[in-house]
Enzyme design. Structure first.
Site, PDB file in Angstrom:
ATOM      1  N   VAL A  10     115.097  19.654   8.739  1.00  0.00           N
ATOM      2  CA  VAL A  10     114.784  20.818   9.411  1.00  0.00           C
ATOM      3  C   VAL A  10     115.509  20.698  10.848  1.00  0.00           C
ATOM      4  CG1 VAL A  10     112.628  21.129   8.429  1.00  0.00           C
ATOM      5  CG2 VAL A  10     112.892  19.461  10.296  1.00  0.00           C
ATOM      6  N   SER A  11     115.909  21.939  11.280  1.00  0.00           N
ATOM      7  CA  SER A  11     116.693  22.039  12.283  1.00  0.00           C
ATOM      8  C   SER A  11     116.195  21.547  14.009  1.00  0.00           C
ATOM      9  CB  SER A  11     117.405  23.372  12.649  1.00  0.00           C
ATOM     10  OG  SER A  11     118.178  23.391  11.377  1.00  0.00           O
ATOM     11  N   THR A  12     114.778  21.873  13.937  1.00  0.00           N
ATOM     12  CA  THR A  12     114.013  21.724  15.286  1.00  0.00           C
ATOM     13  C   THR A  12     112.926  20.812  14.965  1.00  0.00           C
ATOM     14  OG1 THR A  12     112.681  23.705  15.010  1.00  0.00           O
ATOM     15  CG2 THR A  12     114.677  24.064  15.995  1.00  0.00           C
ATOM     16  N   GLN A  15     109.760  22.603  13.573  1.00  0.00           N
ATOM     17  CA  GLN A  15     109.694  23.096  12.078  1.00  0.00           C
ATOM     18  C   GLN A  15     109.050  21.644  11.407  1.00  0.00           C
ATOM     19  OE1 GLN A  15     113.736  23.782  11.806  1.00  0.00           O
ATOM     20  NE2 GLN A  15     113.499  25.960  11.537  1.00  0.00           N
TER      21      GLN A  15
END
Length: 192
Positions: A10-12, A15
């Protein structure tokens, strides 16, 4: 004995990878063989969990990911990784790729992977182009560029100003409002 090694990303930090993890478990990946990167962009060359997953893979094993973009953003990097896995006799299985899953151990799977990697990069570049165009147009017309919205009303800032004028320490008033005293002074200066 061959294994399925799962990778999720997940990018952040906000998330969560729950859906990816559920899909990987449903595909037969054991929980002990699951590696997850949190808050890391697919554009980064080094991702700790991906590196661990790649180290855990042995000839005959298969790396399983839910979607192609979890692996990376650049067609070049994805193809290099797929080639590295192929050279090590390791398969790559992408779940949810065009309605089905793709296994690079098969000639058709390798071809589909190559085409989809190129399409994924093209989609990313088109999205960037649209965003840049939108921002340019908004700037030209003086439109809203987004960003953080003010969380305090003019009335709240006026009340804070009155408290400071009445003798309350500015640092305490700012702290009670959840902002720095510099931000509070800046907001007071902007009052009409």
């Amino acid at each position: 004995m061959t294994k399925l090694i799962g990778y999720a990303r997940v990018s952040t930090k906000a998330q969560d990878a729950d859906r990816q993890i559920q899909d990987l478990l449903a595909a037969g990946v054991r929980r002990d063989d699951l590696y997850t990167d949190h808050g890391l962009s697919g554009a980064l060359a080094k991702r700790p969990a991906l590196d661990k997953a790649l180290t855990a893979l042995h000839p005959g094993d298969t790396l399983v990911i839910t979607t192609l973009d979890r692996l990376g953003r650049s067609t070049q990097k994805m193809l290099e990784l797929a080639e590295e896995l192929r050279d090590r006799n390791i398969g790559l299985r992408v779940l949810n790729l065009g309605g089905g899953d793709v296994d690079t151990k098969t000639p058709m799977g390798a071809m589909v992977f190559t085409v989809m990697a190129a399409l994924a990069q093209m989609e990313l570049e088109i999205k960037r182009e649209r965003i840049n165009d939108s921002v340019t147009k908004r700037r030209a017309t003086g439109g809203d560029l987004g960003g953080r919205r003010p969380t305090f009303t003019e009335s709240q800032i006026r009340t804070a100003s009155k408290l400071i004028k009445a003798g309350e320490p500015a640092t305490q008033v700012a702290k009670d409002m959840g902002m720095s005293h510099a931000t509070l002074y800046r907001r007071i200066k902007k009052l009409p």
